[in-house]
Write a protein that holds these residues in place. Structure first.
Motif, short mmCIF file in Angstrom:
data_model
loop_
_atom_site.label_atom_id
_atom_site.label_comp_id
_atom_site.label_asym_id
_atom_site.label_seq_id
_atom_site.Cartn_x
_atom_site.Cartn_y
_atom_site.Cartn_z
N GLY A 122 9.42 -1.34 4.74
CA GLY A 122 8.90 -0.58 3.63
C GLY A 122 9.97 0.24 2.93
N GLU A 123 9.55 1.10 2.03
CA GLU A 123 10.46 1.95 1.27
C GLU A 123 9.90 3.36 1.23
OE1 GLU A 123 11.07 0.32 -2.57
OE2 GLU A 123 12.09 -1.49 -1.85
N ILE A 124 10.80 4.33 1.33
CA ILE A 124 10.43 5.73 1.25
C ILE A 124 11.33 6.40 0.23
CG2 ILE A 124 11.96 6.35 3.17
CD1 ILE A 124 9.89 8.51 3.92
N ALA A 125 10.76 7.29 -0.59
CA ALA A 125 11.52 7.94 -1.66
C ALA A 125 11.01 9.35 -1.84
CB ALA A 125 11.40 7.15 -2.96
N ALA A 126 11.88 10.19 -2.40
CA ALA A 126 11.55 11.59 -2.68
C ALA A 126 11.73 11.84 -4.16
CB ALA A 126 12.44 12.52 -1.86
N MET A 127 10.82 12.64 -4.72
CA MET A 127 10.87 12.98 -6.15
C MET A 127 10.12 14.29 -6.37
SD MET A 127 8.21 10.04 -7.40
CE MET A 127 9.07 8.86 -6.35
N ALA A 128 10.17 14.76 -7.59
CA ALA A 128 9.46 16.00 -7.91
C ALA A 128 7.96 15.76 -7.92
CB ALA A 128 9.93 16.53 -9.26
N SER A 129 7.21 16.75 -7.43
CA SER A 129 5.77 16.63 -7.34
C SER A 129 5.10 17.28 -8.54
CB SER A 129 5.28 17.28 -6.05
OG SER A 129 3.86 17.35 -6.03
N PRO A 130 4.00 16.72 -9.01
CA PRO A 130 3.25 17.40 -10.09
C PRO A 130 2.65 18.73 -9.65
CG PRO A 130 2.04 15.49 -9.28
CD PRO A 130 3.40 15.42 -8.66
N LEU A 131 2.60 19.00 -8.33
CA LEU A 131 2.10 20.28 -7.84
C LEU A 131 3.17 21.35 -7.87
CD1 LEU A 131 -0.07 19.14 -4.78
CD2 LEU A 131 -0.77 19.52 -7.15
N GLY A 132 4.41 20.98 -8.22
CA GLY A 132 5.48 21.95 -8.30
C GLY A 132 6.45 21.92 -7.16
N GLY A 133 6.19 21.10 -6.15
CA GLY A 133 7.08 21.01 -5.00
C GLY A 133 7.72 19.65 -4.88
N ASP A 161 17.11 18.27 -8.27
CA ASP A 161 17.26 16.82 -8.45
C ASP A 161 18.49 16.28 -7.74
OD1 ASP A 161 14.99 16.84 -9.96
OD2 ASP A 161 16.04 16.94 -11.89
N VAL A 162 19.57 17.05 -7.68
CA VAL A 162 20.79 16.56 -7.04
C VAL A 162 20.60 16.41 -5.54
CG1 VAL A 162 22.29 17.48 -8.82
CG2 VAL A 162 21.66 18.93 -6.89
N ALA A 163 19.61 17.12 -4.97
CA ALA A 163 19.40 17.05 -3.52
C ALA A 163 18.42 15.97 -3.12
CB ALA A 163 18.91 18.40 -3.00
N LEU A 164 17.66 15.44 -4.07
CA LEU A 164 16.63 14.44 -3.73
C LEU A 164 17.19 13.21 -3.02
CD1 LEU A 164 14.35 14.62 -6.90
CD2 LEU A 164 13.86 15.51 -4.61
N PRO A 165 18.32 12.61 -3.48
CA PRO A 165 18.81 11.41 -2.78
C PRO A 165 19.30 11.67 -1.36
CG PRO A 165 19.75 11.59 -4.99
CD PRO A 165 19.12 12.90 -4.68
N HIS A 166 19.54 12.95 -1.00
CA HIS A 166 20.11 13.25 0.31
C HIS A 166 19.08 13.78 1.31
CE1 HIS A 166 24.05 12.78 -1.55
NE2 HIS A 166 23.66 13.61 -2.50
N LEU A 167 17.82 13.84 0.92
CA LEU A 167 16.83 14.43 1.81
C LEU A 167 16.66 13.64 3.10
CD1 LEU A 167 13.95 15.63 -0.55
CD2 LEU A 167 15.66 16.99 0.65
N PHE A 168 16.95 12.34 3.05
CA PHE A 168 16.77 11.50 4.25
C PHE A 168 18.06 11.36 5.05
CE2 PHE A 168 13.67 10.17 1.05
CZ PHE A 168 12.50 10.37 1.75
N SER A 228 0.86 -1.18 0.00
CA SER A 228 0.00 0.00 0.00
C SER A 228 0.89 1.23 0.00
CB SER A 228 -0.92 0.00 1.21
OG SER A 228 -1.77 -1.13 1.19
N ARG A 229 0.45 2.27 -0.70
CA ARG A 229 1.28 3.46 -0.89
C ARG A 229 0.62 4.69 -0.31
NH1 ARG A 229 4.42 4.92 -6.37
NH2 ARG A 229 5.74 3.32 -5.41
N ILE A 230 1.47 5.48 0.38
CA ILE A 230 1.08 6.81 0.84
C ILE A 230 1.86 7.82 0.01
CG2 ILE A 230 0.90 8.35 2.82
CD1 ILE A 230 1.19 5.91 4.63
N THR A 231 1.17 8.82 -0.52
CA THR A 231 1.81 9.86 -1.33
C THR A 231 1.48 11.22 -0.73
OG1 THR A 231 1.52 8.48 -3.29
CG2 THR A 231 2.07 10.79 -3.65
N ILE A 232 2.51 12.01 -0.43
CA ILE A 232 2.34 13.37 0.08
C ILE A 232 2.97 14.33 -0.92
CG2 ILE A 232 2.87 15.00 1.93
CD1 ILE A 232 3.03 11.40 2.81
N ASP A 233 2.16 15.19 -1.54
CA ASP A 233 2.61 16.19 -2.51
C ASP A 233 2.43 17.58 -1.92
OD1 ASP A 233 3.25 14.67 -5.07
OD2 ASP A 233 1.22 13.93 -4.65
N ASP A 234 3.36 18.46 -2.25
CA ASP A 234 3.19 19.87 -1.88
C ASP A 234 3.55 20.73 -3.08
OD1 ASP A 234 6.02 20.19 -1.93
OD2 ASP A 234 6.17 19.56 0.16
#
Length: 454
Positions: free
Chosen positions: A429-440, A389-396, A376-382
């Motif tokens: 589980g797995e958690i990941a960060a990526m660009a949001s379609p809302l712009g954030g 993009d270079v900062a996405l792998p380091h957010l955690f 099951s997936r939870i998605t949080i967009d802002d």
């Protein structure tokens, strides 16, 4: 030679059984030869000429001896053709044999052969009827033979020595070539044990040793990254602790010196710094427990939709005050996962607080729940601002901030997402960060589904 004569002893035994004695063979070397050499017997039977005699042949015009007439016992009936007179060769096997009867009397062969020579009994129906003696090979007699043998032995020793030296040199070169990558790996391991994490090994081949060198380089890089992260971790922790303590110390000193009055506003500022310091210490404590595997989890079947609705309700007022809209997109039926309800609520609260803190107003935050067959997936967009993009792998990573938008002025210490990562990992589980379609920023969390109803 005795092994080769096993068949001859059987043929001699069959001939004795046929005639009842050795009288048919006594002194008849030609018949003895035919019994010893069955291939020669077949040649004569086919009419092929016998082998030429040894030594010079006499060419005369007189009649040739056609040999003795056929024997009445039939031993020589198939031996058609001339019977050449020949002297046995010195190394011929036939010249080294003697056949004796049961009493030890010579029947045919060289009677000078000693009875201590190698022997082969000839038996018929379990009874020994004769013995076939075999004299050892003749020794070298002449000086020329001795000289030749000595030269051969010397040449053999020289050739063997040269071959051994060449083999040793080749083996030494081959061993050095094969052990070169092993020696490089050993040297690299010694460097790693001494703390030299910048050491690398050149990968010269694609075999198992080459793969081992690649794994070694990956290990060295990982250890180096951990060392650098540990150094940054210590420096960042010291800085994060120093900042609120410096503010507290400065404001308390101002109150003591009378520069500032002990007004409610001053006390509120002190209280805010104490809360910030306490929150930082609590986050560090949570991470330390997660690293030690000491965070308490009580797993049970949990409704993810209900947890998300509660987290959204808690954050709705704060988002409204920040001029942000918060919405939940979830199925009407429960979504069952196996996890700790308290830790999952902490996970959602941290992510929503992080999104509220770093989203520009007016903006949007959207929470989505989707159910799959196994996860099951939870998605949080802002909404904006986004994260490079270079900062996405380091957010955690711990104490990591994107300085363009995630500054200290927003109030975070960079530990919230690291705690979220530890909670998700504990739930398999797995958690990941990526660009949001809302712009954030979009945060996705995949948790194993549960077959039991919540």
């Amino acid at each position: 030679a005795l092994q080769r004569l096993q068949g001859a002893s059987e043929r001699l035994g069959d001939a004795w059984r046929e005639h009842g004695s050795w009288e048919f063979l006594r002194g008849d070397e030609r018949a003895f030869d035919l019994l010893i050499d069955p291939f020669g017997r077949r040649r004569l039977h086919r009419g092929e000429p016998p082998p030429p005699p040894h030594g010079p042949q006499l060419h005369d015009a007189g009649p040739r001896d056609e040999g003795p007439p056929p024997r009445p016992d039939g031993i020589g009936d198939d031996a058609v053709g001339p019977s050449p007179e020949r002297a046995p060769a010195p190394f011929d096997l036939r010249s080294r044999m003697l056949l004796t009867d049961a009493q030890g009397r010579p029947v045919v062969g060289d009677g000078r052969i000693p009875r201590q020579s190698s022997q082969l009994p000839i038996e018929v129906d379990g009874k020994q009827v004769g013995t076939l003696y075999l004299r050892p090979p003749p020794q070298l007699l002449g000086g020329l033979d001795q000289t030749f043998a000595t030269a051969q032995w010397r040449d053999a020793r020289i050739a063997g020595t040269v071959a051994l030296i060449v083999a040793l040199l080749f083996a030494y070169a081959l061993a050095r070539w094969l052990l070169a990558p092993v020696r490089a790996l050993a040297t690299g391991l010694h460097g790693l044990s001494a703390g030299d994490f910048d050491r690398r090994i050149a990968r010269a081949s694609s075999d198992e040793l080459g793969e081992l060198a690649r794994d070694f380089n990956h290990l060295a890089q990982t250890l180096g990254n951990h060392r650098d992260a540990r150094r940054r971790w210590g420096a960042d922790i010291a800085h994060e602790l120093r900042t609120p303590l410096s503010i507290l110390r400065g404001e308390i000193a101002a109150l003591q010196d009378g520069v500032r009055d002990a007004s409610p506003a001053a006390l509120e500022s002190l209280q805010a710094e104490c809360i910030r310091l306490s929150s930082l210490i609590e986050d560090l404590y949570q991470l330390a427990l997660a690293d030690a595997g000491a965070l308490e989890y009580r797993f049970e079947t949990v409704d993810l939709v209900a947890l998300a609705r509660e987290a959204v309700d808690l954050q709705t007022r704060g988002c409204a005050d920040a001029n942000l809209s918060l919405e939940l997109l979830a199925p009407k039926t429960p979504v069952a996962v196996r996890g700790d309800a308290r830790r999952l609520a902490q996970l959602l609260d941290n992510i929503l607080a992080n999104a509220r803190r770093y989203t520009d107003a007016p903006g949007r935050i959207r929470v989505g729940i989707a159910q799959g067959s196994t996860q099951s997936r939870i998605t949080i967009d802002d909404s904006a601002p986004g994260v490079p993009d270079v900062a996405l792998p380091h957010l955690f990573d711990r104490l990591y901030r994107v300085e363009e938008s995630r500054s200290r002025s927003a109030g975070g210490a960079g530990l919230g997402l690291a705690i979220c990562h530890a909670i998700v990992t504990a739930h398999a589980g797995e958690i990941a960060a990526m660009a949001s379609p809302l712009g954030g920023l979009r945060i996705t969390i995949d948790l194993p589904s549960s077959t039991n109803p919540p």
